[in-house]
Design an enzyme around this catalytic site. Structure first.
Site, mmCIF file in Angstrom:
data_model
loop_
_atom_site.group_PDB
_atom_site.id
_atom_site.type_symbol
_atom_site.label_atom_id
_atom_site.label_comp_id
_atom_site.label_asym_id
_atom_site.label_seq_id
_atom_site.Cartn_x
_atom_site.Cartn_y
_atom_site.Cartn_z
ATOM 1 N N HIS A 97 9.449 18.914 18.409
ATOM 2 C CA HIS A 97 9.863 20.242 18.868
ATOM 3 C C HIS A 97 8.781 20.957 19.663
ATOM 4 O O HIS A 97 9.077 21.817 20.483
ATOM 5 C CB HIS A 97 10.375 21.069 17.694
ATOM 6 C CG HIS A 97 11.731 20.624 17.272
ATOM 7 N ND1 HIS A 97 11.902 19.590 16.366
ATOM 8 C CD2 HIS A 97 12.964 20.975 17.701
ATOM 9 C CE1 HIS A 97 13.196 19.368 16.233
ATOM 10 N NE2 HIS A 97 13.862 20.185 17.023
ATOM 11 N N ARG A 133 20.109 25.967 19.373
ATOM 12 C CA ARG A 133 19.385 25.538 18.160
ATOM 13 C C ARG A 133 19.143 26.793 17.329
ATOM 14 O O ARG A 133 18.290 27.613 17.680
ATOM 15 C CB ARG A 133 18.055 24.892 18.545
ATOM 16 C CG ARG A 133 18.186 23.513 19.197
ATOM 17 C CD ARG A 133 16.801 22.918 19.448
ATOM 18 N NE ARG A 133 16.846 21.512 19.775
ATOM 19 C CZ ARG A 133 16.723 21.025 21.015
ATOM 20 N NH1 ARG A 133 16.561 21.829 22.046
ATOM 21 N NH2 ARG A 133 16.760 19.720 21.220
ATOM 22 N N ARG A 179 24.941 25.198 17.176
ATOM 23 C CA ARG A 179 24.702 24.154 16.178
ATOM 24 C C ARG A 179 24.250 24.829 14.885
ATOM 25 O O ARG A 179 23.328 25.653 14.903
ATOM 26 C CB ARG A 179 23.603 23.204 16.651
ATOM 27 C CG ARG A 179 23.290 22.172 15.564
ATOM 28 C CD ARG A 179 22.253 21.198 15.999
ATOM 29 N NE ARG A 179 20.925 21.773 15.990
ATOM 30 C CZ ARG A 179 19.857 21.113 16.410
ATOM 31 N NH1 ARG A 179 19.971 19.896 16.894
ATOM 32 N NH2 ARG A 179 18.670 21.674 16.376
ATOM 33 N N ASP A 218 17.503 12.173 18.396
ATOM 34 C CA ASP A 218 17.594 11.580 17.071
ATOM 35 C C ASP A 218 18.298 10.231 17.117
ATOM 36 O O ASP A 218 17.926 9.308 16.394
ATOM 37 C CB ASP A 218 18.319 12.533 16.106
ATOM 38 C CG ASP A 218 17.348 13.539 15.514
ATOM 39 O OD1 ASP A 218 16.242 13.120 15.133
ATOM 40 O OD2 ASP A 218 17.670 14.731 15.472
ATOM 41 N N ARG A 245 10.424 9.914 15.925
ATOM 42 C CA ARG A 245 10.278 10.580 17.228
ATOM 43 C C ARG A 245 9.006 11.401 17.348
ATOM 44 O O ARG A 245 8.651 11.863 18.441
ATOM 45 C CB ARG A 245 11.502 11.453 17.521
ATOM 46 C CG ARG A 245 11.653 12.632 16.607
ATOM 47 C CD ARG A 245 13.022 13.275 16.737
ATOM 48 N NE ARG A 245 13.005 14.464 17.561
ATOM 49 C CZ ARG A 245 14.016 15.323 17.654
ATOM 50 N NH1 ARG A 245 15.145 15.108 16.981
ATOM 51 N NH2 ARG A 245 13.945 16.378 18.418
ATOM 52 N N CYS A 247 23.437 16.192 24.486
ATOM 53 C CA CYS A 247 22.559 17.369 24.488
ATOM 54 C C CYS A 247 21.119 17.006 24.148
ATOM 55 O O CYS A 247 20.299 17.881 23.970
ATOM 56 C CB CYS A 247 23.086 18.442 23.550
ATOM 57 S SG CYS A 247 23.116 17.931 21.825
HETATM 58 C C1 PEP Z 1 18.792 15.520 19.441
HETATM 59 O O1 PEP Z 1 18.447 15.002 18.375
HETATM 60 O O2 PEP Z 1 18.951 14.879 20.505
HETATM 61 C C2 PEP Z 1 19.025 16.973 19.507
HETATM 62 C C3 PEP Z 1 19.506 17.529 20.594
HETATM 63 O O3 PEP Z 1 18.664 17.720 18.411
HETATM 64 P P1 PEP Z 1 17.134 18.145 18.087
HETATM 65 O O4 PEP Z 1 16.272 17.706 19.229
HETATM 66 O O5 PEP Z 1 17.115 19.621 17.886
HETATM 67 O O6 PEP Z 1 16.881 17.369 16.827
HETATM 68 MG MG MG Z 2 18.655 16.168 16.531
#
Ligand code: PEP
Ligand code: MG
Length: 653
Positions: free
Chosen positions: A279, A387, A423, A536, A546, A583
């Site tokens: 993030h 988010r 979400r 993810d 990740r 997304c």
């Molecule tokens: C993802 O996992 O691609 C996603 C959009 O959610 P986040 O990055 O907030 O986990």
């Molecule tokens: Mg995700």
């Protein structure tokens, strides 16, 4: 037709990593650039096979050329790129050295290093105190200075970070803490040790109680580190604000700290740890700050050293020579003017569509800090991923129904007549919640996170769904809701049932777990849409965390296994006649966006900064060209081959 002759600076020539970086750089440009060895046949700089076939060595001269609007800037950008030695992590001749990391937020910058310092250490033995009254005053003043500094930061921070800073300031002001410090100083302990020990004893009590209280230990650690720093006269361990533009270097940076960075002062961000889809990386990109993560060489940098940072290629050059600096600066200017040009081009095309008019909804990913800039993007069709964690993180207690309703209403009002996909809370892993402890999990990414949090805290989801429904009722935006981290059709059905009971008309789930992609057909029987979270989905498909930079090769969204899961999900959507969006960060890569459209995806949601290039890339291709790129990418055996097959497909059509 603009042309430019340039000498290849990379010592190993256009092979291996430098060739790949060149192709990635070329793929980001709004026009096609060709590259030729002196007198040779021009090759497409977006094709890895063509670039490798040039067999250009370090010191060779190559000719770059392009045609159409923006050609000159594109040629300049690639010329500047080729003039830098991009060999991974190798020192260069002369005084400049380079360190390789992973570029996570594009852009280039040159500036002096300012390091985020770690918590100060105290020697094992404390000195004797001569004047206890004076020492006590010193200790109290240090705690007050910490509180005042946090107040100042709080005033300048965006909402989600301000909450965290206000709570920490309150601890620094706590009269019981001041009393405990005073008792220790009166007993002869020097101020820094008294502060450390008093806080340590509160901390130990909290940790012993476990659960929610134990999670406050980090706040106490923060106050202790800051107060001890004041008493020792060393810088406080928080993002520094030196008062001049700088390149921030950190071991790692918490998302809340990243959210408080000022893009006018932080020219670039380099972290020693971190991963490409964490993030922190996503926030840096949404703030428009060039960023490199997993750059182990950056650990040795010192304050004041000048570095050039390339947030695209991930290369950090230490002590760049004047020619390097002017190249980086001219490249920064070229990128800025290309971005402006791409924005103009894209804006004139209105909603997303391919060259032959096939509509693709282009939406924005918004996480709180970037709401202002997202709201100004009139040419997007709404928000594809809100988010909502920004409302929850760093809070001592869960936000109330009324608080949440007000926050969602504010977002919806900025998108009148447009779609907003909210979400529900995705807690866990790097987003822990103080008020909803998930306990110690040996493997948090595979533990209780996302929609699983609600098994334990069902009232959190109930309140959130109700707040979104109230805020959206008769409001200006078209509100959809979706749940993160859904693995089974039972979870999808349970979420859909609950959301509908709260009055939501359009309910979906994210496809982030391979089982959800494989079971998309059944899942689409119980929901109205799905949105693929490629960040993810990549980590779970490749079994690669990740947040770990060392796994970047596996975390490549061009991995054929991932493309196949996306194709399956899109096919399930097509047969159900229901929307399938993407997304994750993959949607913001122009070439990959075209492949996703070719795979049958119906909407793409991305950071606002990525929108113009994706809009332009789709406007240049017909749906059939996108499909052809997708077919070739799907058939490729490796991520590298998929990327280059997609690029080659385009040039051959
Ligand atoms: C993802 O996992 O691609 C996603 C959009 O959610 P986040 O990055 O907030 O986990
Ligand atoms: Mg995700």
């Amino acid at each position: 037709m603009p042309q430019r002759r340039v000498t290849v600076a990379s010592r190993i020539g256009l092979h291996a990593r430098p060739a790949r970086l060149l192709v990635e750089e070329a793929a980001r440009l709004p026009v096609r650039v060709t590259i030729a060895k002196d007198g040779g046949r021009p090759a497409d700089a977006r094709s890895i096979l063509s670039v490798l076939a040039l067999n250009a060595r370090g010191g060779d001269t190559v000719v770059l050329a392009a045609d159409g609007e923006g050609a000159e800037q594109a040629v300049e950008a690639l010329a500047a790129f080729l003039a830098v030695d991009h060999d991974a992590g190798q020192g260069r001749a002369g005084v400049s050295t380079t360190h390789a990391g992973i570029g996570v937020s594009p852009g280039v910058a040159v500036g002096p290093v300012v390091r985020l310092v770690g918590p100060p250490e105290l020697p094992a033995t404390a000195p004797a105190v001569a004047d206890t009254e004076a020492e006590m005053a010193r200790a109290v003043a240090a705690l007050q200075a910490v509180a005042a500094d946090l107040d100042r930061r709080c005033a300048a921070a965006v909402a989600e970070a301000a909450e965290a800073l206000a709570a920490t300031a309150m601890i620094a002001r706590d009269p019981v803490l001041a009393y405990s410090v005073a008792v220790l100083v009166r007993a002869g302990r020097a101020a820094p040790w008294a502060v450390r020990d008093a806080i340590e004893s509160f901390r130990a009590k909290l940790v012993a109680k476990g659960g929610y209280l134990a999670e406050r230990a980090a706040d106490l650690d923060d106050v202790r580190a800051r107060a001890v720093a004041v008493l020792l006269g060393v810088p406080m361990p928080s993002p520094p604000r030196p008062g001049y533009p700088h390149v921030l270097i950190a071991g790692n940076l918490a998302p809340a700290d990243t959210a408080t960075l000022d893009p006018n002062s932080v020219l670039a961000l380099v972290t020693v740890g971190g991963g490409p889809f964490g993030h922190t990386a996503i926030l840096a990109k949404s703030l428009g700050i060039p960023a490199v993560v997993a750059c182990t060489g950056a650990a040795g940098l010192t304050d004041g050293e000048v570095v050039a940072v390339d947030g695209g290629s991930g290369v950090v050059t230490v002590a760049p020579d004047p020619a390097d600096v002017s190249r980086v600066r001219s490249r920064a200017a070229a990128m800025a003017s290309m971005a402006a040009m791409a924005a103009r081009t894209a804006a004139s095309h209105g909603p997303g569509r391919t060259a032959d008019g096939h509509p693709i909804k282009l939406l924005l990913n918004v996480g709180g800090a970037d709401l202002d800039s997202a709201g100004r993007r009139g040419d997007s069709e709404g928000i594809g991923l809100l988010r909502t964690e920004f409302l929850f993180l760093h809070r001592q207690t869960a936000p109330t129904l009324a608080e949440q309703e007000a926050a969602y209403r504010e977002v919806f009002e900025r998108f009148p007549g447009r779609q907003v996909v909210v979400r529900t809370l995705d807690a866990g892993v790097d987003k822990p919640l103080p008020f909803a402890s998930l306990g110690a999990q040996p493997n948090p990414a595979l533990g209780v996170r996302g929609v699983r949090t609600f098994w334990r805290y069902p009232e959190l989801l109930e309140t959130q769904l109700e707040a979104i429904a109230r805020a959206g009722k008769d409001g200006p935006a078209r509100v959809w809701v979706m749940a993160p981290m859904v693995a089974t059709v039972e979870e999808a059905a349970a979420f859909a049932g609950l959301a509908r009971a709260h009055g939501h008309g359009t309910v979906g789930v994210m496809v982030e777990v391979p089982s959800a992609a494989l079971g998309a057909e059944s899942i689409l029987d119980v929901v109205d849409f799905v949105s693929i979270g490629t960040n993810d989905l990549t980590q779970y498909t490749l079994a690669a965390d990740r947040q770990v930079g060392a796994l970047a090769r596996l975390l490549d969204p061009w991995q054929p296994a991932l493309l196949r899961l996306i194709a399956m999900t899109a096919a399930a959507g097509a047969s159900a006649g229901k929307p399938v969006g993407v997304c994750g960060e993959a949607a913001g890569d122009p070439l990959l966006a075209a492949v996703l459209v070719g795979l049958g995806v119906t909407s793409l949601s991305m950071a606002a900064a990525d929108l113009p290039a994706v809009q332009a890339a789709l406007a240049e291709r017909t749906l059939e060209q996108c499909r052809s790129s997708a077919r070739r990418a799907l058939a490729a055996p490796t991520a590298e081959a998929a990327r280059s097959a997609a690029g080659t497909a385009r040039t051959e059509q």
